[in-house]
Design a protein around this motif. Structure first.
Motif, PDB file in Angstrom:
ATOM      1  N   SER A 117      -6.110 -14.644   7.483  1.00 50.46           N
ATOM      2  CA  SER A 117      -6.710 -14.299   6.201  1.00 50.46           C
ATOM      3  C   SER A 117      -7.912 -13.373   6.345  1.00 50.46           C
ATOM      4  O   SER A 117      -8.227 -12.611   5.433  1.00 50.46           O
ATOM      5  CB  SER A 117      -7.148 -15.573   5.470  1.00 50.46           C
ATOM      6  N   GLN A 118      -8.586 -13.415   7.509  1.00 46.44           N
ATOM      7  CA  GLN A 118      -9.771 -12.564   7.680  1.00 46.44           C
ATOM      8  C   GLN A 118      -9.425 -11.086   7.790  1.00 46.44           C
ATOM      9  O   GLN A 118     -10.318 -10.235   7.791  1.00 46.44           O
ATOM     10  CB  GLN A 118     -10.583 -13.002   8.913  1.00 46.44           C
ATOM     11  N   CYS A 119      -8.144 -10.762   7.878  1.00 47.82           N
ATOM     12  CA  CYS A 119      -7.738  -9.353   7.937  1.00 47.82           C
ATOM     13  C   CYS A 119      -7.720  -8.709   6.555  1.00 47.82           C
ATOM     14  O   CYS A 119      -7.601  -7.482   6.448  1.00 47.82           O
ATOM     15  CB  CYS A 119      -6.357  -9.223   8.573  1.00 47.82           C
ATOM     16  N   ASP A 120      -7.811  -9.530   5.501  1.00 46.76           N
ATOM     17  CA  ASP A 120      -7.794  -8.987   4.137  1.00 46.76           C
ATOM     18  C   ASP A 120      -9.079  -8.226   3.848  1.00 46.76           C
ATOM     19  O   ASP A 120     -10.092  -8.374   4.518  1.00 46.76           O
ATOM     20  CB  ASP A 120      -7.628 -10.123   3.125  1.00 46.76           C
ATOM     21  N   HIS A 121      -9.044  -7.423   2.799  1.00 42.20           N
ATOM     22  CA  HIS A 121     -10.208  -6.688   2.302  1.00 42.20           C
ATOM     23  C   HIS A 121     -10.784  -5.742   3.368  1.00 42.20           C
ATOM     24  O   HIS A 121     -11.994  -5.630   3.520  1.00 42.20           O
ATOM     25  CB  HIS A 121     -11.290  -7.645   1.814  1.00 42.20           C
ATOM     26  N   ASN A 122      -9.910  -5.095   4.077  1.00 43.07           N
ATOM     27  CA  ASN A 122     -10.327  -4.105   5.074  1.00 43.07           C
ATOM     28  C   ASN A 122     -10.219  -2.730   4.421  1.00 43.07           C
ATOM     29  O   ASN A 122      -9.130  -2.270   4.093  1.00 43.07           O
ATOM     30  CB  ASN A 122      -9.419  -4.188   6.310  1.00 43.07           C
ATOM     31  N   GLU A 123     -11.355  -2.060   4.200  1.00 41.63           N
ATOM     32  CA  GLU A 123     -11.341  -0.796   3.469  1.00 41.63           C
ATOM     33  C   GLU A 123     -10.577   0.292   4.200  1.00 41.63           C
ATOM     34  O   GLU A 123      -9.957   1.156   3.582  1.00 41.63           O
ATOM     35  CB  GLU A 123     -12.765  -0.333   3.180  1.00 41.63           C
ATOM     36  N   HIS A 124     -10.601   0.283   5.538  1.00 43.68           N
ATOM     37  CA  HIS A 124      -9.871   1.311   6.273  1.00 43.68           C
ATOM     38  C   HIS A 124      -8.363   1.064   6.236  1.00 43.68           C
ATOM     39  O   HIS A 124      -7.576   2.017   6.229  1.00 43.68           O
ATOM     40  CB  HIS A 124     -10.368   1.374   7.719  1.00 43.68           C
ATOM     41  N   VAL A 125      -7.954  -0.206   6.192  1.00 42.04           N
ATOM     42  CA  VAL A 125      -6.536  -0.504   6.022  1.00 42.04           C
ATOM     43  C   VAL A 125      -6.078  -0.053   4.638  1.00 42.04           C
ATOM     44  O   VAL A 125      -4.985   0.515   4.478  1.00 42.04           O
ATOM     45  CB  VAL A 125      -6.269  -2.006   6.222  1.00 42.04           C
ATOM     46  N   ALA A 126      -6.898  -0.278   3.624  1.00 44.14           N
ATOM     47  CA  ALA A 126      -6.557   0.160   2.269  1.00 44.14           C
ATOM     48  C   ALA A 126      -6.414   1.678   2.215  1.00 44.14           C
ATOM     49  O   ALA A 126      -5.500   2.208   1.559  1.00 44.14           O
ATOM     50  CB  ALA A 126      -7.628  -0.310   1.284  1.00 44.14           C
ATOM     51  N   LEU A 127      -7.291   2.388   2.911  1.00 43.58           N
ATOM     52  CA  LEU A 127      -7.204   3.847   2.935  1.00 43.58           C
ATOM     53  C   LEU A 127      -5.960   4.293   3.697  1.00 43.58           C
ATOM     54  O   LEU A 127      -5.298   5.272   3.307  1.00 43.58           O
ATOM     55  CB  LEU A 127      -8.459   4.431   3.593  1.00 43.58           C
ATOM     56  N   LEU A 128      -5.616   3.581   4.757  1.00 44.40           N
ATOM     57  CA  LEU A 128      -4.401   3.898   5.510  1.00 44.40           C
ATOM     58  C   LEU A 128      -3.175   3.735   4.619  1.00 44.40           C
ATOM     59  O   LEU A 128      -2.254   4.568   4.648  1.00 44.40           O
ATOM     60  CB  LEU A 128      -4.310   2.988   6.738  1.00 44.40           C
ATOM     61  N   ARG A 129      -3.140   2.688   3.818  1.00 39.64           N
ATOM     62  CA  ARG A 129      -2.024   2.502   2.877  1.00 39.64           C
ATOM     63  C   ARG A 129      -1.946   3.678   1.910  1.00 39.64           C
ATOM     64  O   ARG A 129      -0.858   4.181   1.596  1.00 39.64           O
ATOM     65  CB  ARG A 129      -2.215   1.206   2.086  1.00 39.64           C
ATOM     66  N   GLN A 130      -3.097   4.108   1.425  1.00 40.73           N
ATOM     67  CA  GLN A 130      -3.134   5.216   0.468  1.00 40.73           C
ATOM     68  C   GLN A 130      -2.589   6.501   1.083  1.00 40.73           C
ATOM     69  O   GLN A 130      -1.782   7.217   0.462  1.00 40.73           O
ATOM     70  CB  GLN A 130      -4.582   5.435   0.014  1.00 40.73           C
ATOM     71  N   LEU A 131      -2.995   6.812   2.303  1.00 41.85           N
ATOM     72  CA  LEU A 131      -2.540   8.032   2.963  1.00 41.85           C
ATOM     73  C   LEU A 131      -1.048   7.972   3.267  1.00 41.85           C
ATOM     74  O   LEU A 131      -0.328   8.976   3.115  1.00 41.85           O
ATOM     75  CB  LEU A 131      -3.331   8.241   4.253  1.00 41.85           C
ATOM     76  N   LEU A 132      -0.573   6.811   3.698  1.00 38.10           N
ATOM     77  CA  LEU A 132       0.855   6.688   3.998  1.00 38.10           C
ATOM     78  C   LEU A 132       1.693   6.840   2.738  1.00 38.10           C
ATOM     79  O   LEU A 132       2.730   7.512   2.748  1.00 38.10           O
ATOM     80  CB  LEU A 132       1.132   5.334   4.649  1.00 38.10           C
ATOM     81  N   ALA A 133       1.263   6.220   1.650  1.00 36.92           N
ATOM     82  CA  ALA A 133       2.024   6.309   0.401  1.00 36.92           C
ATOM     83  C   ALA A 133       2.094   7.743  -0.113  1.00 36.92           C
ATOM     84  O   ALA A 133       3.073   8.139  -0.751  1.00 36.92           O
ATOM     85  CB  ALA A 133       1.384   5.399  -0.656  1.00 36.92           C
ATOM     86  N   ARG A 134       1.065   8.528   0.195  1.00 36.76           N
ATOM     87  CA  ARG A 134       0.995   9.890  -0.323  1.00 36.76           C
ATOM     88  C   ARG A 134       1.757  10.885   0.546  1.00 36.76           C
ATOM     89  O   ARG A 134       2.323  11.854   0.033  1.00 36.76           O
ATOM     90  CB  ARG A 134      -0.466  10.307  -0.425  1.00 36.76           C
ATOM     91  N   HIS A 135       1.809  10.660   1.859  1.00 36.96           N
ATOM     92  CA  HIS A 135       2.307  11.686   2.770  1.00 36.96           C
ATOM     93  C   HIS A 135       3.537  11.284   3.588  1.00 36.96           C
ATOM     94  O   HIS A 135       4.081  12.110   4.306  1.00 36.96           O
ATOM     95  CB  HIS A 135       1.198  12.106   3.738  1.00 36.96           C
ATOM     96  N   PHE A 136       3.991  10.006   3.484  1.00 33.80           N
ATOM     97  CA  PHE A 136       5.122   9.561   4.304  1.00 33.80           C
ATOM     98  C   PHE A 136       6.128   8.802   3.453  1.00 33.80           C
ATOM     99  O   PHE A 136       5.816   8.321   2.362  1.00 33.80           O
ATOM    100  CB  PHE A 136       4.635   8.644   5.438  1.00 33.80           C
ATOM    101  N   GLU A 137       7.324   8.715   3.986  1.00 27.61           N
ATOM    102  CA  GLU A 137       8.358   7.887   3.364  1.00 27.61           C
ATOM    103  C   GLU A 137       9.207   7.251   4.456  1.00 27.61           C
ATOM    104  O   GLU A 137       9.373   7.811   5.550  1.00 27.61           O
ATOM    105  CB  GLU A 137       9.249   8.735   2.452  1.00 27.61           C
TER     106      GLU A 137
END
Length: 345
Positions: free
Chosen positions: A234-254
């Motif tokens: 559970s301590q892995c939640d709320h990681n701002e860099h993981v959230a940004l990684l999700r954003q970049l992947l959703a925008r540039h990869f499939e």
């Protein structure tokens, strides 16, 4: 550092005698003390400091030094030197001629504490004093202008940004859940993320660059799949860099049947473009011939011809926000605003 109660007192007699002999007509610094007194008192910033710990320099003096530092455009080190060397500064601060001053790092700590809690304390106190003196009137004119604030970052291209974001996410997870990450991550993740991207050369050939994109994408998707697993700590939640990684992947990869595909020619709106994972809110903007990445600060000041010009409102926004978008908000925020503000041309 702690706040020690200190009587504001008066200007030492010897300092008055010397300053009046050297500066019989005074100057801006001495007039500031003569016209407005000490301007600040320790009650203004008392709640910023703890009551225990190493005794601090009196906060009202640090607040005034901060104002003088801005007026004369001085660094922290230069401002600390003026306290030790300048007669007019001794006069304004109420210090003896033999006062040793303080180390310049005290100013940085003072700003950090002040900005972390009461960022507008000094400005509001100054405006109240100016209003009492009639320098800021209830029906005065105002204008709003802006200047750019540069972000101290290296602008990264997309591939560099993806590598650095993966690097930042792994670093955060290594602190939050080191055992879980050590069991999950193959050695190649750390090998690819260990070296700073500006310390190596990225592939120049299109095929090699595409292969690098796919490699980073596969690593990132594998990490996100593990984070989405119910057994993830559970301590892995709320990681701002993981959230940004999700954003970049959703925008540039499939995801494809063969693994990971890179989306070509993705048009990213300026207000969503990420230049660095370490300052994801910094945006690139232009104003005339000035192009910068960072933020924008909007300053509202009085502009009556027969009165001094006084800054009444300071607003920091995204670099993409135009002056006209903050004008009305600045008027509402300023206690002296009665007529509409106008953008400065």
């Amino acid at each position: 550092m702690s706040l020690q109660n200190e009587d504001l007192g008066s200007i030492p007699e010897e300092v008055q005698r010397v300053v009046h002999a050297v500066l019989p007509r005074g100057n801006t610094v001495t007039q500031l003390r003569d016209e407005f007194g000490v301007l600040y008192n320790d009650d203004v910033v008392r709640q910023v400091f703890p009551t225990r710990g190493r005794p601090a320099v009196s906060p009202w003096r640090l607040a005034l030094v901060t104002v003088l530092q801005f007026v004369e455009n001085l660094t922290d080190r230069q401002a600390a030197e003026q306290v030790r060397m300048r007669l007019d500064w001794n006069y304004a601060l109420g210090l003896e001629l033999t006062d040793p001053g303080f180390d310049h790092t005290v100013l940085r700590e003072f700003r950090r504490r002040l900005l972390g809690t009461h960022a507008t304390t000094l400005l509001d106190t100054m405006l109240t004093t100016f209003q009492a003196k009639g320098l800021v009137t209830a029906r005065g004119k105002q204008r709003t202008d802006s200047t750019h604030v540069l972000a101290h970052l290296r602008i990264l291209n997309l591939l560099e940004c993806l590598i650095q974001t993966m690097h930042a996410a792994l670093n955060d997870l290594a602190v939050r859940a080191p055992e879980w990450l050590a069991a999950l991550a193959p050695p190649t993740w750390f090998e690819r993320s260990a070296e700073r991207v500006d310390a190596s050369r990225l592939p120049k050939r299109q095929a090699a660059r595409a292969a690098s994109f796919e490699t980073v994408g596969r690593d990132a998707f594998a990490l996100l799949d593990a984070l989405d697993d119910p057994v993830c700590p559970s301590q892995c939640d709320h990681n701002e860099h993981v959230a940004l990684l999700r954003q970049l992947l959703a925008r540039h990869f499939e995801r494809t049947d063969g693994g990971v595909g890179v989306l070509a020619d993705v048009a990213v709106p300026p207000d969503e473009a990420v230049n660095s994972p370490y300052e994801p809110e910094a945006r690139t903007a232009s104003n005339g011939t000035t192009v910068w990445t960072g933020d924008k600060v909007h300053l509202t000041e009085t502009c009556d011809e027969d009165a001094p010009h006084v800054i009444t409102v300071v607003q920091t926004t995204s670099a993409l926000v135009p002056d006209v978008a903050v004008t009305q908000a600045a008027c509402r925020a300023s206690s002296s605003a009665a007529r509409p503000c106008r953008p400065s041309r």
